[in-house]
Design an enzyme around this catalytic site. Structure first.
Site, PDB file in Angstrom:
ATOM      1  N   GLY A 177       0.797  -1.229   0.000  1.00 45.12           N
ATOM      2  CA  GLY A 177       0.000   0.000   0.000  1.00 45.12           C
ATOM      3  C   GLY A 177       0.828   1.277   0.000  1.00 45.12           C
ATOM      4  O   GLY A 177       1.761   1.410   0.773  1.00 45.12           O
ATOM      5  N   SER A 178       0.499   2.224  -0.862  1.00 39.95           N
ATOM      6  CA  SER A 178       1.316   3.421  -1.009  1.00 39.95           C
ATOM      7  C   SER A 178       0.526   4.508  -1.736  1.00 39.95           C
ATOM      8  O   SER A 178      -0.681   4.420  -1.884  1.00 39.95           O
ATOM      9  CB  SER A 178       2.611   3.073  -1.753  1.00 39.95           C
ATOM     10  OG  SER A 178       2.323   2.241  -2.864  1.00 39.95           O
ATOM     11  N   ARG A 179       1.246   5.534  -2.253  1.00 36.71           N
ATOM     12  CA  ARG A 179       0.583   6.718  -2.796  1.00 36.71           C
ATOM     13  C   ARG A 179       1.490   7.397  -3.832  1.00 36.71           C
ATOM     14  O   ARG A 179       2.712   7.326  -3.736  1.00 36.71           O
ATOM     15  CB  ARG A 179       0.303   7.671  -1.622  1.00 36.71           C
ATOM     16  CG  ARG A 179      -0.226   9.052  -1.946  1.00 36.71           C
ATOM     17  CD  ARG A 179      -0.324   9.827  -0.650  1.00 36.71           C
ATOM     18  NE  ARG A 179      -0.811  11.194  -0.834  1.00 36.71           N
ATOM     19  CZ  ARG A 179      -1.844  11.708  -0.186  1.00 36.71           C
ATOM     20  NH1 ARG A 179      -2.515  10.970   0.681  1.00 36.71           N
ATOM     21  NH2 ARG A 179      -2.217  12.954  -0.384  1.00 36.71           N
TER      22      ARG A 179
END
EC number: 4.1.1.65
Length: 208
Positions: A177-179
């Site tokens: 999970g990241s951005r």
């Protein structure tokens, strides 16, 4: 060079996961089901399907699969300018390959160590580990920022200053999970809204 449908970043992980599942099946039979669940999860996580970007020359495309969590006018800390920021949050079920939002030349790259707060939060943009690329396109300067998340602890970037990128070209990967934040000139017009799901290399985020 054409990228394989399963990201190279995951080959060793998949080899270990499926190897462990096979050994567990041989040793403990049906009790090996959790090993197979993990192996299948890893397989879907590291998928990297080919994408054809839209032909619209004014389009800025999404650098990642995910959900829009921010569309706002802010101060770009990299180029010290007012900018339109559009942020894409990737959960663990999204494709985590990162693609260039525009055609252009990389003028600078900045790596900033940091913490690992939930990438869904706005403070992740300023507190988390991140890697920023300044891409100079014919229609304006774009900054694309890979941001590590609560689970993601490894940002991979395969380009350097002076390289040229094509819109939709793969340039990096973030595990789990990241951005990704995209900073655009204030004259750019957003084409997405908060909560919208986007596809990396395909969905139009904004237009110049």
């Amino acid at each position: 060079m054409k990228n394989p449908i399963i990201a190279r970043e995951g080959w060793l992980v998949l080899l270990a996961a499926f190897g462990a599942a096979l050994i567990a099946t041989w040793l403990i039979g049906w009790w090996s089901v959790p090993f197979w669940i993990w192996a299948v999860f890893a397989l879907q996580f590291f998928r990297d399907p080919a994408r054809v970007p839209p032909a619209d020359a004014d389009a800025v495309i999404s650098p990642a699969d995910g959900r829009i969590v921010s569309v706002e006018k802010v101060r770009d800390p990299h180029l010290e300018r007012d900018a339109l920021k559009i942020s894409v949050f990737m959960n663990v079920f999204n494709v985590h390959s990162n693609k260039s939002p525009v055609d252009g030349e990389i003028k600078a790259r900045w790596y900033t160590p940091g913490s690992f707060v939930n990438a869904d939060l706005d403070k992740a943009s300023t507190e988390n580990e991140r890697n920023a690329l300044w891409i100079q396109s014919e229609r304006g300067d774009v900054v694309a920022v890979q941001i590590a998340g609560l689970i993601a602890r490894r940002i991979l970037c395969y380009v350097r200053t002076g390289d040229r990128l094509l819109r939709g070209q793969r340039y990096g990967f973030i595990r789990f999970g990241s951005r990704v934040d995209v900073y655009l000139p204030t004259s750019a017009r957003a084409a997405v809204s908060i909560g919208q799901k986007v596809t990396g290399g395909r969905t139009i985020l904004a237009r110049f």
